[in-house]
Write a protein that holds these residues in place. Structure first.
Motif, mmCIF file in Angstrom:
data_model
loop_
_atom_site.group_PDB
_atom_site.id
_atom_site.type_symbol
_atom_site.label_atom_id
_atom_site.label_comp_id
_atom_site.label_asym_id
_atom_site.label_seq_id
_atom_site.Cartn_x
_atom_site.Cartn_y
_atom_site.Cartn_z
ATOM 1 N N VAL A 194 15.736 -53.936 -52.756
ATOM 2 C CA VAL A 194 16.083 -54.550 -54.032
ATOM 3 C C VAL A 194 17.292 -55.450 -53.890
ATOM 4 N N GLY A 195 18.253 -55.040 -53.099
ATOM 5 C CA GLY A 195 19.483 -55.813 -52.965
ATOM 6 C C GLY A 195 19.247 -57.198 -52.391
ATOM 7 N N SER A 196 18.524 -57.265 -51.306
ATOM 8 C CA SER A 196 18.275 -58.566 -50.667
ATOM 9 C C SER A 196 17.007 -59.230 -51.165
ATOM 10 N N LYS A 197 16.228 -58.463 -51.994
ATOM 11 C CA LYS A 197 14.944 -58.955 -52.507
ATOM 12 C C LYS A 197 14.009 -59.363 -51.371
ATOM 13 N N ARG A 198 13.980 -58.516 -50.373
ATOM 14 C CA ARG A 198 13.114 -58.769 -49.223
ATOM 15 C C ARG A 198 12.191 -57.587 -48.997
ATOM 16 N N LEU A 199 10.992 -57.884 -48.550
ATOM 17 C CA LEU A 199 10.030 -56.846 -48.203
ATOM 18 C C LEU A 199 10.057 -56.659 -46.691
ATOM 19 N N LEU A 200 10.399 -55.452 -46.275
ATOM 20 C CA LEU A 200 10.450 -55.159 -44.852
ATOM 21 C C LEU A 200 9.076 -54.665 -44.393
ATOM 22 N N ILE A 201 8.500 -55.364 -43.439
ATOM 23 C CA ILE A 201 7.159 -55.030 -42.949
ATOM 24 C C ILE A 201 7.273 -54.053 -41.788
ATOM 25 N N GLU A 202 6.899 -52.822 -42.070
ATOM 26 C CA GLU A 202 6.918 -51.811 -41.002
ATOM 27 C C GLU A 202 5.643 -51.867 -40.174
ATOM 28 N N ARG A 203 4.502 -52.114 -40.860
ATOM 29 C CA ARG A 203 3.214 -52.107 -40.143
ATOM 30 C C ARG A 203 2.303 -53.184 -40.719
ATOM 31 N N PRO A 204 2.163 -54.352 -40.025
ATOM 32 C CA PRO A 204 1.232 -55.380 -40.495
ATOM 33 C C PRO A 204 -0.209 -54.918 -40.294
ATOM 34 N N LEU A 205 -1.104 -55.330 -41.163
ATOM 35 C CA LEU A 205 -2.510 -54.932 -41.084
ATOM 36 C C LEU A 205 -3.373 -56.141 -40.746
#
Length: 379
Positions: A195-206
């Protein structure tokens, strides 16, 4: 403002290398030039001095090179070291195509030492009828090396595009960007949203898997082999070879100018196709398409690809009628316009529009994009 002395030396050096032995001052009298300049001068003169000879000027005179003239093998080795790769490849092609350097065309070992490129392959194909049997074997090897390199670059694109479509119900471990499932990846990783950086961290791409196609398609490649089409012929031969190896595609290969030659039996071997090509003559596209009509067994699972500049030499009535009949029978018609060395489309736009009006889809695409286009129409 006058130029500085170093700038004047560089300008003089460049002009001296351009003019060669016919410059006012020979290289040996220019004490400011380096040993590499001397080698550049010799190497350029060995090839481009032939331009002067072709205009009636003889070698020799005040601008003569050193007494030890280089030979063809020395010229090849030296050119490869002195010039960037693209410049060297252009020079070797001009040696064969423009100046028909007899030293290279009479020694198989020298010919095999050349860098295999599409441009060199074009030059050798156009003059192979004037070569001895021994030299034709050397030409075959160069063509094969060129074909192998083009195939290596293009094959995976066609395998990925034509072997199957994306299966959104099954995941794949193959990290191919063309199979990336963005929507599913976002949904699976929403819990990692910062929420702070408004970024989605991708742990596992599909990634989506591919499914095999089992119902075969017939692809008829109808290729214009008139003199201006050699680039397209080379790539068409390679594409036919790639598609002939795929289980879901049955390839039929037809080459034409004013005559029509069915090379389906050679479609698996691009080298033999290119050694069979007879360049030149006029263009009768209508006759070629009328022949291709006889090859259609299952119209709804047939793609007919016309690879041409659409410069019809015969009256267009028969061509336009053939396109209309094929379209009405539900054959998928693709018109692939010719591209030059810089991938610039060169074709008759008026005729292309007339073909499109009768049911042929027209595009000017490089081979990788053609693979995607072909896959789309075969879905």
């Amino acid at each position: 403002m006058t130029s500085s002395l170093p700038d004047q030396h560089e300008t003089l050096r460049r002009w001296r290398l351009i003019l060669g032995r016919y410059a006012e001052a020979p290289m040996s009298s220019c004490t400011s030039f380096s040993g590499q300049d001397w080698q550049l001068d010799q190497t350029l003169d060995f090839l481009y001095g032939r331009e002067y000879e072709g205009r009636g000027l003889v070698r020799g005179g005040g601008g003569a090179l050193d007494p030890s003239q280089i030979q063809a093998v020395d010229w090849l080795n030296r050119s490869r070291k002195l010039f960037p790769r693209d410049v060297y490849e252009r020079m070797q092609t001009q040696a064969v195509e423009r100046y028909q350097m007899t030293e290279l065309l009479s020694d198989p070992a020298l010919l095999e030492a050349l860098e295999p490129t599409p441009a060199l392959t074009k030059a050798l194909i156009s003059m192979r009828g004037r070569l001895s049997g021994q030299m034709r074997d050397a030409v075959r090897q160069i063509i094969r090396r060129t074909v192998d390199e083009i195939t290596r670059r293009l094959r995976q694109d066609f395998v990925n595009a034509l072997s199957g479509r994306r299966n959104r119900q099954r995941r794949s471990s193959l990290k191919d960007s063309r199979n990336f499932d963005a929507r599913a990846t976002i949904l699976a990783n929403l819990r990692h949203f910062d929420v702070g950086s408004k970024r989605l961290l991708i742990e596992r791409p599909l990634f989506n898997a591919r499914v095999k196609r089992h119902l075969p398609w017939d692809v008829i490649l109808c290729v214009d082999q008139s003199g201006s089409m050699l680039d397209s012929v080379i790539y068409s031969a390679v594409l036919a070879g790639i598609m002939a190896s795929l289980p879901a595609v049955r390839v039929k290969l037809v080459l034409f100018d004013t005559s029509v030659v069915d090379l389906t039996h050679l479609a698996h071997d691009p080298v033999e196709v290119l050694l069979t090509v007879q360049l030149g003559g006029g263009t009768d596209i209508g006759r070629a398409l009328r022949y291709c009509e006889t090859l259609v067994d299952q119209p709804q699972r047939t793609v007919l690809v016309l690879i041409s500049d659409f410069e019809e030499g015969a009256p267009p009535l028969h061509l336009l009628a053939a396109v209309k009949r094929l379209a009405e029978s539900r054959v998928t018609l693709l018109g692939l316009a010719a591209l030059d060395d810089a991938a610039t489309p060169i074709y008759d736009r008026l005729m292309a529009q007339r073909l499109a009006d009768r049911g042929m889809q027209i595009a000017a695409l490089t081979p990788p994009h053609f693979a995607e286009w072909l896959a789309e129409v075969m879905q």
